[in-house]
Write an enzyme that holds these catalytic residues in place. Structure first.
Site, short mmCIF file in Angstrom:
data_model
loop_
_atom_site.label_atom_id
_atom_site.label_comp_id
_atom_site.label_asym_id
_atom_site.label_seq_id
_atom_site.Cartn_x
_atom_site.Cartn_y
_atom_site.Cartn_z
N ASP A 152 -7.54 -4.76 -3.90
CA ASP A 152 -7.14 -3.43 -3.45
C ASP A 152 -5.84 -2.96 -4.11
O ASP A 152 -5.61 -1.76 -4.29
CB ASP A 152 -6.92 -3.39 -1.93
CG ASP A 152 -7.95 -4.17 -1.13
OD1 ASP A 152 -8.42 -5.22 -1.61
OD2 ASP A 152 -8.26 -3.76 0.00
N ASP A 200 0.80 -1.22 0.00
CA ASP A 200 0.00 0.00 0.00
C ASP A 200 0.84 1.27 0.00
O ASP A 200 0.32 2.36 0.27
CB ASP A 200 -0.95 0.00 1.20
CG ASP A 200 -2.13 -0.94 0.98
OD1 ASP A 200 -2.65 -0.96 -0.15
OD2 ASP A 200 -2.50 -1.65 1.91
#
Length: 398
Positions: free
Chosen positions: A178, A117
């Site tokens: 994601d 991320d």
């Protein structure tokens, strides 16, 4: 005849009067301005509350109190990014001061290699900051961060590894939907540095995900694990959704946003087609509520008595606004109309917090990880970020 005519005129007058007294829909421009004003007020209250708490960034509410994180939590870049968007809307010295202050709290993230991320964390914060200020220091952080993210790419599997944990040995090389959101940092880095390696990794990951993550109806799995010897997918399941074959709402939102973004970044008709397929699945789903704010999972059996996910609506709305501008077909207007409905709902008292409440978050009623009993029916920093981003995208169109 005169009497009949008089009665007819009276009836028409009463009907018109009744129509004129019907509640009028708030003009969209006013909804946008009201949403940005409310977001600015809450963000400044949040910034002032955390200003003296060194290194802390807002995360959610836990046990009725503000929950914060350090820079290494995956959500750390959303609040600085929200501040940059609000500064873009209303370029005051105060907003810029706080946008810079909270962005700088993520400087160490550029060296992180154990977290996929990094794209979320840096591109939302430093990326928006660089776009608006051209600060060369921000550029350096972003390029370094892109390099760190690339260390998680496996050329044999053709994907960036999402998590290092293996779910009690079930997973060998887990990739989650994601992860599509982190590719924008790489496409930016490729354009900025001229190094095609960043672009190639982003495209390769997007292609692998498109091949393995989606069902025939264009809903997507949350987690796909790949065999490290053959490179083939060996497990398809959920981690945060209701069931392995269910449509976890935020996962679907990541999917439509990710492929819309990749269509914009590459001009690929295949990515645009994928985004359109996902949009149709979401917009036409029989379990989509009337206010267009999804339940946390489209297939949970306790609908309608189950939590909503405002974050999924905000992400989806932002993606649909952009998709409406990329798509040149007659469907484009339907994307924009749907997003407008979502923004109107999120800007209503049902979801938009009053000033000084909600621990200074903007939106209420998001769901992070219901199966893990974590962040259920609470505000989330990324819900606020994508809500403000959607407002800004609409504002530019109007």
């Amino acid at each position: 005849m005169n009497k009949l005519l008089s009665l007819s005129v009276l009836a028409t007058t009463l009907l018109l009067s009744s129509c004129n007294n019907a509640p009028q829909e708030e003009p969209l421009a006013k909804v946008i301005d009201r949403g940005l004003k409310a977001s600015t007020e809450q963000a400044l209250l949040m910034a002032k509350d955390l200003e003296q708490q060194e290194g802390r960034l807002p995360k959610s509410i836990k046990d009725g109190k503000l929950e914060t994180s350090d820079c290494y939590w995956w959500c750390s870049g959303f609040f600085p990014g929200e501040l940059w968007y609000l500064y873009e809307s209303n370029p005051t010295p105060e907003l810029k001061k706080y946008a810079e202050l909270f962005t700088e709290r993520l400087e160490k993230v550029q060296h992180v290699t154990d977290n996929h991320d990094v794209g979320f964390m840096l591109y939302c914060s430093y990326g928006n900051g660089y776009r608006l200020t051209q600060n060369p220091g921000y550029k350096d952080v972003l390029v370094t961060g892109a390099g760190s993210l690339c260390t998680r790419f496996n050329p044999m599997i053709k994907a960036i590894r999402s998590w290092d944990f293996t779910n009690n040995g079930k997973w060998q090389y887990p990739v989650i939907i994601d992860n599509m959101m982190n590719l924008e940092l790489l496409t930016w880095a490729s354009k900025t540095t001229g190094d095609n390696r960043f672009h190639d990794i982003a495209v390769t990951h997007a292609n692998t995900t498109m091949e393995n993550h989606f069902r025939d109806d264009y809903s997507c799995y949350h987690v796909v694990s790949y065999d490290t010897i053959t490179g083939k997918s060996h497990i398809k399941m959920t981690h945060q959704g209701y069931a392995d074959e269910s449509a976890w709402a935020r996962g679907q939102a990541w999917a439509i946003y990710g492929y819309t973004m990749m269509a914009r970044e590459t001009g690929s008709p295949e990515y645009l087609a994928q985004a359109k397929h996902i949009a149709r699945f979401l917009m036409n789903h029989p379990n989509m509520p009337a206010d267009k704010v999804p339940y946390w999972d489209f297939n949970t059996p306790d609908i309608p008595n189950t939590p909503r996910d405002a974050s999924a609506a905000a992400i989806m709305a932002s993606a649909l606004i952009e998709l409406s501008q990329l798509d040149k077909s007659e469907e484009a207007k339907s994307y924009l109309d749907f997003a407008e409905q979502q923004i109107r709902s999120l800007s209503s008292p049902e979801y938009l917090a009053e000033k000084g409440t909600n621990c200074n978050f903007v939106l209420m009623h998001s769901t992070g990880h219901l199966p893990g009993n974590s962040e259920v029916d609470v505000p989330l920093s990324y819900a606020d970020y994508y809500y403000v981003e959607a407002l800004m995208r609409l504002k530019k169109l109007i």
